[in-house]
Write a protein that holds these residues in place. Structure first.
Motif, mmCIF file in Angstrom:
data_model
loop_
_atom_site.group_PDB
_atom_site.id
_atom_site.type_symbol
_atom_site.label_atom_id
_atom_site.label_comp_id
_atom_site.label_asym_id
_atom_site.label_seq_id
_atom_site.Cartn_x
_atom_site.Cartn_y
_atom_site.Cartn_z
ATOM 1 N N LEU A 406 -26.003 -31.572 -12.776
ATOM 2 C CA LEU A 406 -26.111 -32.692 -13.486
ATOM 3 C C LEU A 406 -25.244 -33.726 -13.305
ATOM 4 N N GLU A 407 -24.045 -33.501 -13.662
ATOM 5 C CA GLU A 407 -22.817 -34.020 -13.345
ATOM 6 C C GLU A 407 -22.548 -34.752 -11.884
ATOM 7 N N GLU A 408 -22.798 -33.675 -11.102
ATOM 8 C CA GLU A 408 -22.960 -34.074 -9.598
ATOM 9 C C GLU A 408 -24.068 -35.092 -9.233
ATOM 10 N N LEU A 409 -25.032 -34.837 -9.859
ATOM 11 C CA LEU A 409 -26.120 -35.964 -9.632
ATOM 12 C C LEU A 409 -25.966 -37.378 -10.370
ATOM 13 N N GLY A 410 -24.739 -37.588 -11.138
ATOM 14 C CA GLY A 410 -24.598 -38.492 -11.992
ATOM 15 C C GLY A 410 -25.274 -38.679 -13.181
ATOM 16 N N ILE A 411 -25.864 -37.587 -13.687
ATOM 17 C CA ILE A 411 -26.520 -37.444 -14.990
ATOM 18 C C ILE A 411 -25.565 -37.026 -16.087
ATOM 19 N N ASN A 412 -25.241 -37.850 -17.047
ATOM 20 C CA ASN A 412 -24.242 -37.463 -17.948
ATOM 21 C C ASN A 412 -25.041 -37.276 -19.302
ATOM 22 N N VAL A 413 -24.603 -35.939 -19.668
ATOM 23 C CA VAL A 413 -25.151 -35.446 -21.056
ATOM 24 C C VAL A 413 -24.060 -34.830 -21.738
ATOM 25 N N ASN A 414 -24.364 -34.869 -23.191
ATOM 26 C CA ASN A 414 -23.567 -34.309 -24.146
ATOM 27 C C ASN A 414 -24.371 -33.085 -24.589
ATOM 28 N N PRO A 415 -23.885 -31.867 -24.123
ATOM 29 C CA PRO A 415 -24.967 -30.598 -24.355
ATOM 30 C C PRO A 415 -24.818 -30.210 -25.871
ATOM 31 N N ASN A 416 -23.785 -30.736 -26.546
ATOM 32 C CA ASN A 416 -23.542 -30.514 -28.102
ATOM 33 C C ASN A 416 -23.865 -29.109 -28.293
ATOM 34 N N ILE A 417 -23.143 -28.138 -27.570
ATOM 35 C CA ILE A 417 -23.387 -26.580 -27.692
ATOM 36 C C ILE A 417 -22.782 -26.306 -29.266
ATOM 37 N N THR A 418 -23.250 -25.763 -29.993
ATOM 38 C CA THR A 418 -23.056 -25.252 -31.154
ATOM 39 C C THR A 418 -22.955 -24.098 -31.644
ATOM 40 N N HIS A 419 -22.029 -23.228 -32.153
ATOM 41 C CA HIS A 419 -22.201 -21.706 -32.696
ATOM 42 C C HIS A 419 -22.481 -21.864 -34.147
ATOM 43 N N PHE A 420 -23.378 -20.952 -34.533
ATOM 44 C CA PHE A 420 -23.659 -20.731 -35.992
ATOM 45 C C PHE A 420 -23.461 -19.366 -36.329
ATOM 46 N N ASN A 421 -23.344 -18.999 -37.532
ATOM 47 C CA ASN A 421 -22.632 -17.752 -37.880
ATOM 48 C C ASN A 421 -23.939 -16.712 -38.155
ATOM 49 N N SER A 422 -25.159 -17.506 -38.161
ATOM 50 C CA SER A 422 -26.261 -16.579 -38.279
ATOM 51 C C SER A 422 -27.414 -17.202 -37.491
#
Length: 611
Positions: A406-422
């Protein structure tokens, strides 16, 4: 909500007879009814030679006395003509302008509907006869596809009484839990409805042993009215998780499990139906039985994937419990507005390459493609990429190849990868609240098997078909998921789930102010066009019966594959008089709702199909 019936006046002796699960001789006419005879012997209903179920105005429609006595048998929990939510918006004794404003403001929210005795969350299937005027002005509020009487059941005996009454009078019977159903199976014009919402008990079983299947471990026994947010919380508090849908208000122990049920945990554990250890069920004969691996085994097989409102009415279900584990989720979106359509579609094509490895890794990706015909802009939404039992680093590793592209294609995203305990915390934070269906759209679905992704040529073919649907203005909802086949999972679940890699949905939209003929034409052309393209590139695959179009051709094969003949045999054996019916259910081809406008909805009589 509706009026509770009066107490009636039949002697206790007759009421005791009515309460048995044995039933009476066929009834000739209401004038000759001994009220006790409604439930005394297991014979055919009184309308076996009639073309249609029994309706108001028919000679055999039950008398007021019969309804009053049914009410007494169900502990005065019979609701007489419960009102739909929007009735407060129309002239009449219920008109309330202030309440109408509130109803309208929250109309699209599932939380505003499931506590109403008759509301269906598919207004198109209901018949569009009572919606807030600013959403759809039907000029007045009519009952349309809503039932006439509702048993607000809280005990199995209430369900038994309703089944016995419907069978022996010939009145149409429907079953409603929370009202979630794309096809409107929880409604029926002038029917008797059994509302199972208040079967709410939850019991944790620390060690459930099934010697025949070999399962030994924790389980939960829950009433069919228990919703996802309730069982997930209860399981979390015990350090466990259960397989259920992503939608928080769905009653997962009812139609969800009976239809199969896909889940954020399906890539790890299989479908919802695969988790079932035991069910308590009221049969078409009015018997209350336990169905499991050793008792009532045909019923048990059929009700795990064979569809709700078909073989019996479950009151409780016991399911396997699984560990509660850390989970990682990601949400992001992008559009074609800045990068152009070709770059946008190049990004989607690249994503298709990762469907097999992501599903094999046990993840569940819920993503959408939304076209805008006015601007020509296409939108992609990941909501979410859900990775149960995965660390932050493991999830990043799965997503990074595509994010890099996506970055190579010029598409900028914030993937907001979040870890949860459960799992519970991740589920609660990640999925959107389900909404009530649109007034001018219906959805169809297809399961694309692994073979659609095993070669570049097949991936190109599938991608081009997805793009074509978007360019044809079809809103699409997708689930990159596989349904593992756990040990001892022999049940009625569609075999297409076992090969699935992409469960795909697309919707047809029409002019809400168009004629019925125009609406029907749009829906038929959608099936002959965009949906047929999807079927053509996935021969022998199928569709998911709970998220489908009422016009799905050859629905028996689509929803159950090669299991359909066996299901038909079991239906004929367990319910020979079709006490239970739901559109596109097993055996439903013998019946048709003759809707008042000719559209596929519940606003009409249920009648036999004439050869």
């Amino acid at each position: 909500m509706g009026r509770q019936q009066g107490n009636g006046s039949k002697p206790a002796r007759l009421l005791a007879l009515l309460a048995t699960s044995a039933i009476a001789t066929p009834i000739i006419s209401p004038a000759s009814w001994d009220v006790g005879s409604l439930f005394l012997s297991k014979t055919a209903p009184n309308n076996t030679s009639s073309r249609c179920k029994v309706y108001p105005g028919d000679q055999n429609w039950p008398s007021d006395e019969a309804w009053a006595n049914l009410n007494k048998l169900v502990d005065n929990r019979l609701l007489d003509r419960p009102e739909p939510l929007a009735s407060v918006c129309y002239n009449g004794p219920l008109y309330d302008a202030e309440e109408c404003v509130k109803v309208t403001a929250h109309w699209n929210e599932s939380y505003s509907h499931f506590d109403n005795a008759v509301e269906m969350m598919s207004p198109v299937a209901q018949g569009m006869t009572c919606l807030p005027p600013n959403i759809f002005d039907s000029s007045n509020c009519t009952r349309g596809g809503f039932p006439m009487y509702v048993i607000n059941a809280t005990k199995p005996e209430h369900v038994q009484m309703g089944v016995n009454f419907a069978r022996n009078t010939g009145v149409r019977l429907v079953v409603k839990n929370t009202g979630h159903d794309f096809l409107g199976k929880s409604g029926g014009k002038d029917a008797l409805s059994i509302w199972t919402r208040y079967f709410k008990d939850i019991e944790y079983i620390e060690e459930y042993v099934d010697a025949k299947t070999g399962y030994s471990g924790p389980a939960f026994k829950a009433g069919v009215g228990v919703q996802a947010f309730e069982i997930y919380k209860a399981a979390h508090e015990k350090g466990h998780s259960v397989v259920g849908g992503e939608g928080e208000t769905v009653g997962i122990f009812g139609g969800y499990i009976q239809g199969g049920g896909h889940s954020p945990l399906t890539s790890l554990y299989g479908t919802g139906a695969d988790q079932v250890l035991s069910m308590e069920v009221v049969t078409a004969d009015g018997d209350y039985v336990t169905a499991n691996s050793t008792s009532n085994t045909e019923l048990f097989w059929a009700m795990r994937g064979g569809g709700g409102s078909t073989f019996g009415i479950a009151t409780s279900v016991t399911v396997k419990a699984h560990p509660d584990f850390p989970t990682t989720a990601s949400r992001f979106s992008f559009t074609s507005e800045k990068v152009g359509n070709e770059t946008f579609w190049a990004a989607i094509r690249d994503y298709v390459d990762y469907f097999i490895p992501n599903a094999d890794a046990g993840t569940y990706a819920y993503w959408t493609l939304i076209p805008n015909v006015w601007t020509g802009i296409f939108s992609f939404g990941m909501s979410p990429f859900f990775a149960p039992n995965k660390t932050l680093e493991e999830t990043q590793a799965l997503l990074q190849p595509w994010l890099t592209r996506l970055e190579e294609l010029g598409i900028n995203v914030n993937p907001n990868i979040t870890h949860f305990n459960s799992y519970y915390e991740a589920w609660r934070s990640s999925f959107p609240l389900e909404t009530v269906g649109k007034i001018n759209a219906t959805t169809a679905s297809r399961m694309f098997p692994r073979c659609n992704f095993e070669t570049k040529e097949k991936r190109d073919e599938l991608f081009q078909n997805l793009r074509q649907s978007s360019e044809n203005n079809r809103v699409q909802v997708h689930f990159n998921i596989k349904a593992v086949d756990p040990a001892n999972s022999d049940n009625a679940v569609n075999p297409a789930w076992r090969e699935n890699i992409l469960f795909a949905q697309q919707a047809v939209r029409w002019n809400p102010n168009g004629t019925a003929a125009e609406t029907l034409k749009a829906r038929q052309e959608f099936q002959r066009g965009d949906m047929q393209r999807w079927r053509d590139i996935s021969p022998g695959a199928g569709s998911y019966l709970a998220e489908a179009d009422r016009l799905e051709p050859n629905f028996g094969q689509a929803f159950w594959g090669d299991k359909y003949p066996r299901l038909l045999e079991i239906k004929a054996k367990l319910d020979p008089h079709d006490v239970f019916f739901a559109t596109t259910s097993v055996g439903s081809e013998r019946w048709k709702v003759e809707s008042v406008d000719g559209l596929p909805n519940e606003n009409g009589k249920l009648c036999r199909v004439e050869n």
